[in-house]
Design a protein around this motif. Structure first.
Motif, mmCIF file in Angstrom:
data_model
loop_
_atom_site.group_PDB
_atom_site.id
_atom_site.type_symbol
_atom_site.label_atom_id
_atom_site.label_comp_id
_atom_site.label_asym_id
_atom_site.label_seq_id
_atom_site.Cartn_x
_atom_site.Cartn_y
_atom_site.Cartn_z
ATOM 1 N N THR B 111 0.791 -1.467 -0.103
ATOM 2 C CA THR B 111 -0.256 -0.085 0.280
ATOM 3 C C THR B 111 0.820 0.994 0.004
ATOM 4 O O THR B 111 0.431 2.607 -0.298
ATOM 5 C CB THR B 111 -0.954 -0.107 1.206
ATOM 6 N N ILE B 140 -8.824 3.288 -2.765
ATOM 7 C CA ILE B 140 -7.724 1.919 -2.060
ATOM 8 C C ILE B 140 -8.873 1.836 -1.312
ATOM 9 O O ILE B 140 -8.732 0.347 -0.354
ATOM 10 C CB ILE B 140 -6.578 2.901 -1.542
ATOM 11 N N GLU B 144 -8.871 -2.136 -0.802
ATOM 12 C CA GLU B 144 -7.982 -3.443 -0.194
ATOM 13 C C GLU B 144 -8.840 -4.379 0.667
ATOM 14 O O GLU B 144 -7.896 -4.711 1.099
ATOM 15 C CB GLU B 144 -6.988 -1.892 1.196
ATOM 16 N N CYS B 193 -7.992 -6.722 -8.274
ATOM 17 C CA CYS B 193 -6.722 -6.036 -7.252
ATOM 18 C C CYS B 193 -5.551 -5.357 -7.855
ATOM 19 O O CYS B 193 -5.669 -4.639 -7.585
ATOM 20 C CB CYS B 193 -6.899 -7.159 -6.673
ATOM 21 N N LYS B 197 -4.295 -1.772 -8.667
ATOM 22 C CA LYS B 197 -3.014 -1.218 -7.582
ATOM 23 C C LYS B 197 -2.584 -1.375 -8.777
ATOM 24 O O LYS B 197 -1.316 0.424 -8.659
ATOM 25 C CB LYS B 197 -2.906 -2.807 -6.909
#
Ligand code: SF4
Lengths: 137, 310
Positions: B111, B140, B144, B193, B197
Motif C-alpha cells: 500500500t 484504495i 484493499e 485488485c 493497484k
C-alpha cells in the motif's frame, strides 16, 4: 551523440497547444497518433500535463488572448523543450495574418525549432517534420 | 550483512525487479499497440523514458505547496515497491534469507506506493492533483478490503499459515490453488485488485490523462517523475509475481520448469494487458460499488467454498 541525447530523442512526449485554430490542424495532429501513422513508433506520446512534455506542438493563429496563455504554458514546461509550429497559421499567421486580433506568428512569442507548413499539413508532412526534428540536434 | 544488501539492492530486489519490470512495461505497450493494429514503440521504450526523465529533464517544484513532501513522496514509493519486491521474490525464487516475511507484511508494503502518490499529489497544491489524489484514495479504500479478504482465503487454503514459503510449499506438494473452484474465484478477484493497484484501465481514474491531465502526477517532472515511473515498472513485475505465488504454485528454476515459470508470468501479463485494452475507464462510484459489493461477495463465496473443501 551522447547517451542523454539518445534517450531524449527516443522518448519525446508531446503536448498540444491549440490557438485560435480552425480545428483542422488539431485533427491532423490526432491523425498522427492513429494506427495508420502511429508516432508511438518513435516513442512519442501525447501527455496531458505540460510538466511531462518535451515537445510543444502549437497550431492555429495566436491572437491577443492566446498570447498570454501560450507564454504561460511555455514557462510551465520542464526544460529542455522543443517547439513545433504546425500549419500555415502557426508558421506565419496564414489567412488570419491580417486580422485585427492577430498577435504575431508563434516564433515572435516563443522560440520555434521546426515549422511544418500546410493548411492543414498532411499527417505525412507532420511525420516528415518530426523526423527533421529528430535529426536536428 | 553483505548478502542482505545484495538481496535488497541487486538480486532479487531493486535492480532485478526494475529491469524486468521495465521490460514487462515495454512488452505491455507493444501488445497494446498490436491490439490497436499499430506497430508500437520499441520494447526498450520504458528505459528511454526513465533515463530521459532522470538525466535530461528539469525538475520543477510547485510554487505553492510543501516542496519537501512533494519530493520525498516518490522516494517512499520506490522504497515501498522495492521492499515488497524483495519480500515477494525471495520466497518465489526459493532463496532462503534469514528474515521470512509473511503475507501481512507484503500487504502493508504494497500500500505504500499508492499512499505516497496521494501524499505527493496533495503536497503539490494543484487542484487537479487533489482530485486525482482523492479518487485514488477512494479506490484504495474499496480494493484493499477485497485484497485482504483474498489474502484471508489464501491463508485458509494454505493450512492457516501466513508464511509465503509455506504457501508455495503447500501448492508444490499438493495442487496449485487455481485448480479448485474457490481458487478460480479468488484468482478472478485478485486480477481485478492487481489492475486497480497498478492504476490501469478500467481503474485509472486517479491518473486519467484525458480528463484531469495526469491527475495525481500532474505536477511531477524530471527525476521525481522518473522515480514514479520506476515504481510503476517495479510493481508491474512484483504484482504478477504475487499472483503466481498465490495461485499458480510459484516458480521453479530448474530445467524445463524455467519455461513453465516464464509462461505463467507471460499469461498473467497478457491477461492484465487485455483487460486494460478492452475496457473503458470506470467512474469512481462504479469502481467502489464493483469492489465493495460485487468483488467482496465473490471472495466471501470463494472463502465459504474453500472452507467446504471445493
Ligand atoms: S493552418 Fe489552415 S487548417 Fe491549420 S488551423 Fe490554420 S486555417 Fe486551419
Amino acid at each position: 551523440m551522447g547517451f542523454k541525447d539518445f534517450c531524449f530523442k527516443k522518448s519525446l512526449w508531446l503536448f498540444h497547444f491549440g490557438g485560435a485554430s480552425c480545428n483542422n490542424c488539431d485533427i491532423e495532429i490526432l491523425d498522427c497518433l492513429t494506427s495508420r501513422y502511429d508516432v508511438e513508433r518513435f516513442g512519442m506520446k501525447l501527455v496531458g500535463s505540460p510538466r511531462h512534455a518535451d515537445v510543444l506542438l502549437v497550431n492555429g493563429s495566436i491572437n491577443k488572448r492566446d498570447k498570454k496563455r501560450l507564454l504561460e504554458v511555455y514557462n510551465q514546461l520542464a526544460k529542455p523543450v522543443l517547439v513545433v509550429a504546425i500549419g500555415a497559421c502557426g508558421c506565419t499567421g496564414g489567412i488570419f495574418a491580417e486580422g485585427i486580433t492577430f498577435a504575431g506568428p508563434v516564433d515572435k512569442i516563443i522560440p520555434v525549432d521546426v515549422y511544418i507548413p500546410g493548411c492543414p499539413p498532411k499527417p505525412e508532412a507532420i511525420l516528415a517534420g518530426i523526423v527533421k526534428l529528430l535529426n536536428k540536434k | 550483512m553483505v548478502a542482505d544488501l545484495f538481496y535488497y539492492f541487486i538480486y532479487p530486489g531493486f535492480l532485478f525487479t526494475a529491469v524486468v519490470g521495465g521490460l514487462i512495461a515495454g512488452v505491455d505497450r507493444k501488445i497494446t499497440a498490436r491490439v490497436q493494429f499499430r506497430k508500437g514503440p520499441p520494447v526498450l521504450q520504458p528505459f528511454y523514458d526513465f533515463f530521459k526523465l532522470l538525466l535530461v529533464k528539469e525538475t520543477i517544484l510547485p510554487a505553492k505547496g510543501s516542496k519537501i513532501t512533494f519530493l520525498l513522496a516518490p522516494v517512499f514509493a520506490v522504497f515501498g515497491a522495492s521492499a515488497s519486491a524483495v519480500l515477494i521474490m525471495l520466497p518465489l525464487l526459493g532463496i532462503d534469507a534469514g528474515f521470512r516475511g509473511d503475507v501481512i507484511v507484503v500487504f502493508y508494503l504494497l500500500t505504500i506506493p499508492s499512499l505516497s502518490y496521494i501524499i505527493g499529489a496533495l503536497a503539490s497544491g494543484n487542484p487537479l492533483a487533489a482530485i486525482g489524489g482523492s479518487r485514488e484514495m477512494k479506490l484504495i479504500v474499496s480494493y484493499e478490503f477485497t485484497f485482504i479478504l483474498i489474502i484471508a482465503g489464501i491463508i485458509l487454503k494454505a493450512e492457516s499459515s501466513t508464511s509465503l514459503y509455506r504457501i508455495i510449499e503447500v501448492q508444490q506438494t499438493g495442487n496449485a490453488f487455481i485448480g479448485t473452484a474457490s481458487g478460480v474465484l479468488l484468482f478472478i478477484a485478485a486480477m481485478f485488485c492487481i489492475q486497480a493497484k497498478l492504476g490501469l484501465v478500467p481503474f485509472d481514474m486517479g491518473e486519467a490523462e484525458t480528463e484531469i491531465g495526469g491527475g495525481a502526477f500532474i505536477e511531477y517532472s524530471g527525476s521525481a517523475y522518473a522515480l514514479i515511473k520506476l515504481t510503476k515498472y517495479m510493481l508491474f513485475f512484483t504484482l504478477p509475481a504475487l499472483i503466481i505465488l498465490f495461485f499458480m504454485g510459484g516458480v521453479q528454476l530448474t530445467g524445463i520448469h524455467i519455461l513453465w515459470s516464464a509462461l505463467k508470468l507471460i499469461a498473467v501479463i497478457l491477461l492484465i494487458t487485455l483487460i486494460r485494452n478492452t475496457n473503458p475507464r470506470l467512474k469512481t462510484g462504479q469502481a467502489m460499488r464493483f469492489f465493495l459489493i460485487w468483488m467482496n461477495l465473490f471472495v466471501i463465496v470463494a472463502i465459504v467454498l474453500s472452507y467446504l473443501g471445493y
